[in-house]
Design an enzyme around this catalytic site. Structure first.
Site, PDB file in Angstrom:
ATOM      1  N   HIS A 169       0.652  -1.298  -0.091  1.00 16.54           N
ATOM      2  CA  HIS A 169      -0.084  -0.108  -0.046  1.00 16.54           C
ATOM      3  C   HIS A 169       0.705   1.377   0.008  1.00 16.54           C
ATOM      4  O   HIS A 169       1.881   1.447   0.672  1.00 16.54           O
ATOM      5  CB  HIS A 169      -1.155   0.008   1.288  1.00 16.54           C
ATOM      6  CG  HIS A 169      -0.424  -0.209   2.591  1.00 16.54           C
ATOM      7  ND1 HIS A 169      -0.013   1.117   3.369  1.00 16.54           N
ATOM      8  CD2 HIS A 169      -0.190  -1.122   3.329  1.00 16.54           C
ATOM      9  CE1 HIS A 169       0.250   0.730   4.493  1.00 16.54           C
ATOM     10  NE2 HIS A 169       0.392  -0.620   4.530  1.00 16.54           N
TER      11      HIS A 169
ATOM     12  N   ASP B 266      -0.084   4.534   1.452  1.00 17.34           N
ATOM     13  CA  ASP B 266      -0.232   5.240   2.436  1.00 17.34           C
ATOM     14  C   ASP B 266       0.557   4.673   3.831  1.00 17.34           C
ATOM     15  O   ASP B 266       0.831   3.924   3.820  1.00 17.34           O
ATOM     16  CB  ASP B 266      -1.701   5.485   2.710  1.00 17.34           C
ATOM     17  CG  ASP B 266      -2.298   4.208   3.103  1.00 17.34           C
ATOM     18  OD1 ASP B 266      -2.127   3.120   2.649  1.00 17.34           O
ATOM     19  OD2 ASP B 266      -3.173   4.434   4.120  1.00 17.34           O
TER      20      ASP B 266
ATOM     21  N   ASP C 159       6.572   0.684   6.799  1.00 16.40           N
ATOM     22  CA  ASP C 159       5.004   0.135   6.714  1.00 16.40           C
ATOM     23  C   ASP C 159       4.467   1.239   5.708  1.00 16.40           C
ATOM     24  O   ASP C 159       4.102   2.274   6.264  1.00 16.40           O
ATOM     25  CB  ASP C 159       4.197  -0.031   7.948  1.00 16.40           C
ATOM     26  CG  ASP C 159       2.881  -0.451   7.740  1.00 16.40           C
ATOM     27  OD1 ASP C 159       2.515  -0.737   6.627  1.00 16.40           O
ATOM     28  OD2 ASP C 159       2.174  -0.111   8.714  1.00 16.40           O
TER      29      ASP C 159
ATOM     30  N   GLU D  89      -4.838   2.078   2.730  1.00 17.73           N
ATOM     31  CA  GLU D  89      -5.219   1.037   3.599  1.00 17.73           C
ATOM     32  C   GLU D  89      -5.170   1.282   5.149  1.00 17.73           C
ATOM     33  O   GLU D  89      -5.982   0.488   5.606  1.00 17.73           O
ATOM     34  CB  GLU D  89      -4.012   0.135   3.098  1.00 17.73           C
ATOM     35  CG  GLU D  89      -3.870  -1.394   3.658  1.00 17.73           C
ATOM     36  CD  GLU D  89      -3.381  -1.513   5.172  1.00 17.73           C
ATOM     37  OE1 GLU D  89      -3.433  -2.516   5.631  1.00 17.73           O
ATOM     38  OE2 GLU D  89      -3.047  -0.647   5.835  1.00 17.73           O
ATOM     39  N   GLU D  90      -4.473   2.128   5.534  1.00 17.57           N
ATOM     40  CA  GLU D  90      -4.250   2.436   7.011  1.00 17.57           C
ATOM     41  C   GLU D  90      -5.750   3.105   7.411  1.00 17.57           C
ATOM     42  O   GLU D  90      -6.122   3.400   8.755  1.00 17.57           O
ATOM     43  CB  GLU D  90      -3.422   3.377   7.217  1.00 17.57           C
ATOM     44  CG  GLU D  90      -1.913   2.983   6.852  1.00 17.57           C
ATOM     45  CD  GLU D  90      -1.250   1.627   7.658  1.00 17.57           C
ATOM     46  OE1 GLU D  90      -2.246   1.158   8.617  1.00 17.57           O
ATOM     47  OE2 GLU D  90      -0.247   1.155   7.421  1.00 17.57           O
TER      48      GLU D  90
ATOM     49  N   ASP E 220       3.396  -6.579   3.288  1.00 16.13           N
ATOM     50  CA  ASP E 220       2.762  -5.805   4.560  1.00 16.13           C
ATOM     51  C   ASP E 220       2.851  -6.284   5.702  1.00 16.13           C
ATOM     52  O   ASP E 220       1.901  -6.007   6.412  1.00 16.13           O
ATOM     53  CB  ASP E 220       1.448  -5.364   4.131  1.00 16.13           C
ATOM     54  CG  ASP E 220       1.153  -4.144   4.734  1.00 16.13           C
ATOM     55  OD1 ASP E 220       1.828  -3.351   5.463  1.00 16.13           O
ATOM     56  OD2 ASP E 220      -0.339  -3.860   4.773  1.00 16.13           O
TER      57      ASP E 220
ATOM     58  N   HIS F 265       3.682   1.752  12.995  1.00 12.48           N
ATOM     59  CA  HIS F 265       2.539   2.657  13.656  1.00 12.48           C
ATOM     60  C   HIS F 265       3.342   3.139  14.856  1.00 12.48           C
ATOM     61  O   HIS F 265       2.448   3.563  15.758  1.00 12.48           O
ATOM     62  CB  HIS F 265       1.052   2.156  14.048  1.00 12.48           C
ATOM     63  CG  HIS F 265       0.799   1.444  12.758  1.00 12.48           C
ATOM     64  ND1 HIS F 265      -0.666   1.395  12.684  1.00 12.48           N
ATOM     65  CD2 HIS F 265       1.070   1.259  11.515  1.00 12.48           C
ATOM     66  CE1 HIS F 265      -1.020   0.492  11.463  1.00 12.48           C
ATOM     67  NE2 HIS F 265       0.084   0.961  10.567  1.00 12.48           N
TER      68      HIS F 265
HETATM   69 ZN   LIG Z   1       0.801  -1.534   6.377  1.00 10.81          ZN
END
Ligand SMILES: [Zn+2]
Length: 360
Positions: free
Chosen positions: A66, A68, A96, A129-130, A153, A335
């Site tokens: 992804h 984003d 990520d 995605e997030e 991912d 994250h």
């Molecule tokens: Zn991810």
């Protein structure tokens, strides 16, 4: 073979392109032009997900990641410390999923440069995605013919393959009591905060069982110290590797709210439970698992089959009949501002991906 320096440069370049969810245009332009330079035909669907294809021989394979990132993810300054890439500590790294995108680009570069035969390749780089798998939900699946693939991912080394992932229900509730002056006439009020507290103590929360978790992650309510609070909002989720259990505990949530409603007829209590993605479990003997196992064996790694506690684009690919399994991208602590990428593991990702494309 994959080139460590080139891969690291791609990763650092992509990390330095800000792409928080909803602001993926610059990343999109960069990856689209790189894919075109490799000979891919690049399409955008109505959500501007990137779908790119290169013909080849054999059964088509899907490679996905992804575009984003989460926040804080602007102006990221990657710092290389030996084999480890980190942020300067004020932002996420964005490994990520920039590591996933870099892995795919490096593997594609290696194979197309070699001029060797390869499988028909379909690349899907999704947006948002997030934001709750928003991009993949809008993906134009009519453009894809692959039935198996890899989603780059996952946390950790590339041999960590998620063969099971949970379903998720998003839970939002609104509790409306009645405001009143807290010192002058509190008896006229009905505290939404106390109602919320009552409900919260009765909900099954935390780790419910081996396969199931629940959380209320955000609470908002009240206005001032001297006002009986009228309104509280709750925001949470339920997850399970078993769709039936997810239903059962969602009903349990419903029952707790129904009972609160019955106890407090003058309150207005609403509960909304919505499914965002469905669980999947792929058999160890599935051809998609075997495909990844062979690509790992080629670089001397042994496959590790895992159940993950998180959803990913892979859940939605499954719903559309594509078994594309998430693998590790050499990144830890997703994250968080402590997020780091282990360059040698990112390189293993590219080498594994190369094996997939070559159809080993
Ligand atoms: Zn991810």
């Amino acid at each position: 073979m994959a080139n460590r320096d080139r891969l690291l440069k791609t990763l650092i370049d992509l990390i330095q392109i800000d792409s928080p969810t909803g602001e993926e245009d610059a990343m999109d332009r960069e990856v689209s032009s790189r894919l075109e330079a490799l000979g891919f035909k690049v399409h955008h669907d109505s959500f501007n997900n990137v779908i790119a294809k290169l013909p080849g021989a054999g059964e088509p394979v899907l490679l996905s990641a992804h575009l984003d990132t989460v926040e804080p993810g602007r102006g990221i300054q990657p710092v290389l410390d030996g084999d480890v890439l980190r942020s300067d500590g004020t932002t996420i790294l964005g490994g990520d999923c920039k590591s996933g995108v870099s892995i795919v680009l490096e593997a594609l570069t290696t194979v197309t440069e070699s001029g060797d035969k390869h499988l028909p390749i379909e690349v899907a780089f999704t947006r948002a995605e997030e934001g709750g798998l928003v991009g993949v939900h809008h993906l134009d699946f009519s453009q894809l013919s692959a039935k198996r693939g890899v989603v780059f991912d996952g946390e950790g080394a590339v041999n960590r393959v998620s063969v099971a992932a949970p379903s998720q229900n998003v839970v939002t509730a609104q509790i409306r009591g009645r405001s009143a002056h807290a010192g002058v006439e509190p008896e006229k009020g009905l505290s939404a905060i106390i109602l919320a507290a009552e409900i919260l103590t009765q909900l099954p929360l935390g780790r419910i069982d081996q396969e199931t978790t629940a959380n209320i992650g955000r609470i908002e309510g009240g206005l001032k110290r001297n006002i009986i609070p009228e309104l509280v909002l709750l925001d949470g989720e339920l997850r399970s590797l078993d769709n039936a259990k997810l239903d059962r505990y969602s009903q349990e949530f419903q029952r707790v709210f129904d009972q609160a409603r019955a106890r407090h007829p003058d309150a207005e209590i609403t509960l909304d439970i919505r499914n965002t993605y469905q669980a999947y479990r792929v058999a160890d003997s599935h051809p998609a698992v075997a495909m990844i196992g062979r690509a790992l064996a080629r670089i001397g790694m042994e496959i590790r089959l895992e159940a993950t506690g998180g959803g990913s684009d892979a859940n939605v690919f499954q719903e559309h009949g594509i078994v594309a399994l998430p693998v590790g991208i050499g990144v830890e602590s997703f994250h968080t501002v402590r997020e780091s990428a282990v360059v040698s593991q990112v390189l293993q990702g590219a080498e594994m991906c190369e094996g997939i494309i070559r159809g080993v």
